[in-house]
Design a protein around this motif. Sequence first.
Motif, PDB file in Angstrom:
ATOM      1  N   MET A   1       0.826  -1.213   0.000  1.00  0.00           N
ATOM      2  CA  MET A   1       0.000   0.000   0.000  1.00  0.00           C
ATOM      3  C   MET A   1       0.864   1.268   0.000  1.00  0.00           C
ATOM      4  SD  MET A   1      -2.887  -1.163  -0.459  1.00  0.00           S
ATOM      5  CE  MET A   1      -3.659   0.447  -0.545  1.00  0.00           C
ATOM      6  N   ALA A   2       2.059   1.190   0.621  1.00  0.00           N
ATOM      7  CA  ALA A   2       2.959   2.355   0.640  1.00  0.00           C
ATOM      8  C   ALA A   2       3.378   2.697  -0.792  1.00  0.00           C
ATOM      9  CB  ALA A   2       4.181   2.068   1.497  1.00  0.00           C
TER      10      ALA A   2
ATOM     11  N   ILE B   1      10.151  -5.520  -2.778  1.00  0.00           N
ATOM     12  CA  ILE B   1       8.834  -5.661  -2.135  1.00  0.00           C
ATOM     13  C   ILE B   1       8.288  -7.061  -2.412  1.00  0.00           C
ATOM     14  CG2 ILE B   1       6.421  -4.866  -2.152  1.00  0.00           C
ATOM     15  CD1 ILE B   1       7.505  -2.018  -2.723  1.00  0.00           C
ATOM     16  N   GLY B   2       8.439  -7.513  -3.660  1.00  0.00           N
ATOM     17  CA  GLY B   2       7.953  -8.843  -4.035  1.00  0.00           C
ATOM     18  C   GLY B   2       8.680  -9.959  -3.312  1.00  0.00           C
ATOM     19  N   ARG B   3       9.978  -9.753  -3.035  1.00  0.00           N
ATOM     20  CA  ARG B   3      10.766 -10.806  -2.385  1.00  0.00           C
ATOM     21  C   ARG B   3      10.709 -10.720  -0.861  1.00  0.00           C
ATOM     22  NH1 ARG B   3      13.059 -13.923  -5.623  1.00  0.00           N
ATOM     23  NH2 ARG B   3      14.322 -14.882  -4.000  1.00  0.00           N
ATOM     24  N   TYR B   4      10.003  -9.733  -0.338  1.00  0.00           N
ATOM     25  CA  TYR B   4       9.935  -9.571   1.128  1.00  0.00           C
ATOM     26  C   TYR B   4       9.308 -10.798   1.800  1.00  0.00           C
ATOM     27  CZ  TYR B   4       8.789  -7.521   5.688  1.00  0.00           C
ATOM     28  OH  TYR B   4       8.686  -7.278   7.035  1.00  0.00           O
TER      29      TYR B   4
ATOM     30  N   ILE C   1      13.429  -1.368   3.096  1.00  0.00           N
ATOM     31  CA  ILE C   1      12.643  -1.271   1.853  1.00  0.00           C
ATOM     32  C   ILE C   1      11.827   0.021   1.840  1.00  0.00           C
ATOM     33  CG2 ILE C   1      10.816  -2.342   0.467  1.00  0.00           C
ATOM     34  CD1 ILE C   1      11.781  -5.076   1.456  1.00  0.00           C
ATOM     35  N   SER C   2      11.244   0.394   2.996  1.00  0.00           N
ATOM     36  CA  SER C   2      10.429   1.618   3.081  1.00  0.00           C
ATOM     37  C   SER C   2      11.277   2.836   2.732  1.00  0.00           C
ATOM     38  CB  SER C   2       9.846   1.790   4.480  1.00  0.00           C
ATOM     39  OG  SER C   2       9.015   0.710   4.796  1.00  0.00           O
ATOM     40  N   GLU C   3      12.512   2.885   3.268  1.00  0.00           N
ATOM     41  CA  GLU C   3      13.401   4.033   2.993  1.00  0.00           C
ATOM     42  C   GLU C   3      13.795   4.065   1.512  1.00  0.00           C
ATOM     43  OE1 GLU C   3      16.582   3.357   5.748  1.00  0.00           O
ATOM     44  OE2 GLU C   3      15.421   4.066   7.480  1.00  0.00           O
ATOM     45  N   GLU C   4      14.102   2.883   0.968  1.00  0.00           N
ATOM     46  CA  GLU C   4      14.488   2.790  -0.442  1.00  0.00           C
ATOM     47  C   GLU C   4      13.329   3.206  -1.345  1.00  0.00           C
ATOM     48  OE1 GLU C   4      16.142  -0.663  -3.414  1.00  0.00           O
ATOM     49  OE2 GLU C   4      16.557  -0.899  -1.275  1.00  0.00           O
ATOM     50  N   LEU C   5      12.113   2.811  -0.978  1.00  0.00           N
ATOM     51  CA  LEU C   5      10.912   3.155  -1.757  1.00  0.00           C
ATOM     52  C   LEU C   5      10.728   4.672  -1.797  1.00  0.00           C
ATOM     53  CD1 LEU C   5       8.225   2.276  -3.179  1.00  0.00           C
ATOM     54  CD2 LEU C   5       7.180   2.240  -0.912  1.00  0.00           C
ATOM     55  N   SER C   6      10.801   5.307  -0.622  1.00  0.00           N
ATOM     56  CA  SER C   6      10.612   6.770  -0.553  1.00  0.00           C
ATOM     57  C   SER C   6      11.672   7.488  -1.382  1.00  0.00           C
ATOM     58  CB  SER C   6      10.684   7.244   0.902  1.00  0.00           C
ATOM     59  OG  SER C   6       9.674   6.607   1.654  1.00  0.00           O
ATOM     60  N   MET C   7      12.916   6.996  -1.296  1.00  0.00           N
ATOM     61  CA  MET C   7      14.018   7.631  -2.017  1.00  0.00           C
ATOM     62  C   MET C   7      13.823   7.492  -3.536  1.00  0.00           C
ATOM     63  SD  MET C   7      18.020   7.027  -1.191  1.00  0.00           S
ATOM     64  CE  MET C   7      18.106   5.431  -1.995  1.00  0.00           C
TER      65      MET C   7
END
Length: 589
Positions: free
Chosen positions: A526-527, A554-557, A572-578
């Motif tokens: 959702m993020a 995200i898929g491999r989480y 992953i959250s930090e990488e996504l935002s960046m």
Amino acid sequence: MSKGTIKKVAGPLVIAEGMRDANMFDVVRVSNQRLIGEIIEMHGDEASVQVYEETSGLGPGEPVVSMEVPMSVELGPGLITSIYDGIQRPLDDIMKVSGGNSLKRGVEVPSLKRDLKWEFVPTAKVGDEVEAGDIFGTVQETQVVQQKIMIPYGVKGTIKEIKSGEFTVEDVVAVVTTEDGDKELTMMQKWPVRKGRPYQKKLPPQMPLVTGQRVVDAFFPIAKGGVAAVPGPFGSGKTVIQHQLAKWAEADIVVYIGCGERGNEMTDVLNEFPELKDPKTGQSLMQRTVLIANTSDMPVAAREASIYTGITIAEYFRDMGYSVALMADSTSRWAEALREMSGRLEEMPGEEGYPAYLGSRLAQFYERAGHVVSLGKEGREGALSVIGAVSPPGGDISEPVSQATLRIVKVFWGLDSALAYKRHFPAINWLNSYSLYLDDMEAWFNENVEADWMDCRQKMMSLLQDEAELDEIVKMVGMDALGPVDRLKMEAARSIREDFLHQNSFHEIDTYTSLRKQYLMMKLVMAYYDEAIAALDEGAPMGALIGLAVRERIGRYKYTLETDIDEEFKKISEELSMEIANTIGKEDF
């Protein structure tokens, strides 16, 4: 004893005359071969007997003897790890008597082994006041299951004598002084299968039966003590889902009923269950399992009994305070046995030839599930959850058995052969499945997992429903007709399907997902959608948002170990935002 003679034989149905003194549902012995049967209809002095063994060779004039007791099961130490037929005869003992794999007719073997001795440890003492349901001793039946020996129903008084040591199930281990005199108690008790075991009260379904299967726990959860139906066509994965639930569901005891299933499928169960490692204890899964095998080549009438045999054994363990999961595979074969017997009795057929009482019989079975407070002064809480597979002909769930089942159960996991052919497992169709326990369990999820669990679930379901509508447009005019927001919806829904709902039961990490990990997976998916929508408003190009490298992570989480989930989620959250921030102001590609 009421004795009569055979008047007519019609397959598994035998009409006996001279049975005026017999009662409905009495167990009878038919012919000199002493085949076991049960009275299912009375007309004057004629009794219609459902015979649970092959009736070829029987003829008029042979004797029929009523045992004057209803069909009952033996409950006590020795149930766990056993493999029974539909009327609780241990298949290994029948094989020894028969001297081979072909089962002989009329074999009489006790359900619980009489020669085995069990270590009885008393938990009550002389002078204690006891009543039905109170525990007066324990037996360590397997390494994982401790059987609690309970005061039988209808007994109330003071313990006059209690023993300790090794005994068989027939040995007297305690004496209770009651108003009607002294009652000798053994470790075994009998219970009629068609009658539900009593309890103090039924509790509302507020706690989920956690299964570790994401599509079940997050989208369509079943309550502890709840009932679920798994209808699906051939090859859509009903049996695999039941195996997964048997292995991973939060149940202390598993009762698996193979009712009229193919022999080779039951063989798989018999071979696999002893080899499956119980994730909770490290022991074999059989150490907490009772199997009832009644394959399609066994006498059809015994199918009808197998369902009741299984649920009575399950209720017995529920009364001890255990959480029990019962798998019935499949109730369609049971209903077919009802239809065959009904036809032979010349009853008025209902829809598609099934008897008119099909719905009420199914309800009687499923209603025996529940989260209850057991009899006895302690007020133990036990739960019996029932998961019934339904095998509709041709996968058409509009047929009577599926429809009658859906009127009773509160969880419907609709298996879809189209998903199975795409190799999407579990093949539960998220658009037509449902769980009516969601509202009852919302407070539990929000309190025990995270406060926004239900919000996350609702957003994901909305995206999947939107995808189904957009998919129709794409099929007609192509993907280019969609606007950027709708394209992102399609991408996010694909992520939900492939990264969250698809689960590999043969992968050592992905086979089970804790509720905490499920929540973090939902948050990541959702993020991506929420941050991508925000970036789109700020001018980020569509192609760059879809092609983010972090989506692979995200898929491999789901393959992350439980010990590392929080750390990996943060990265992953930090990488996504960046990565999303870097797309703003970029040219599309």
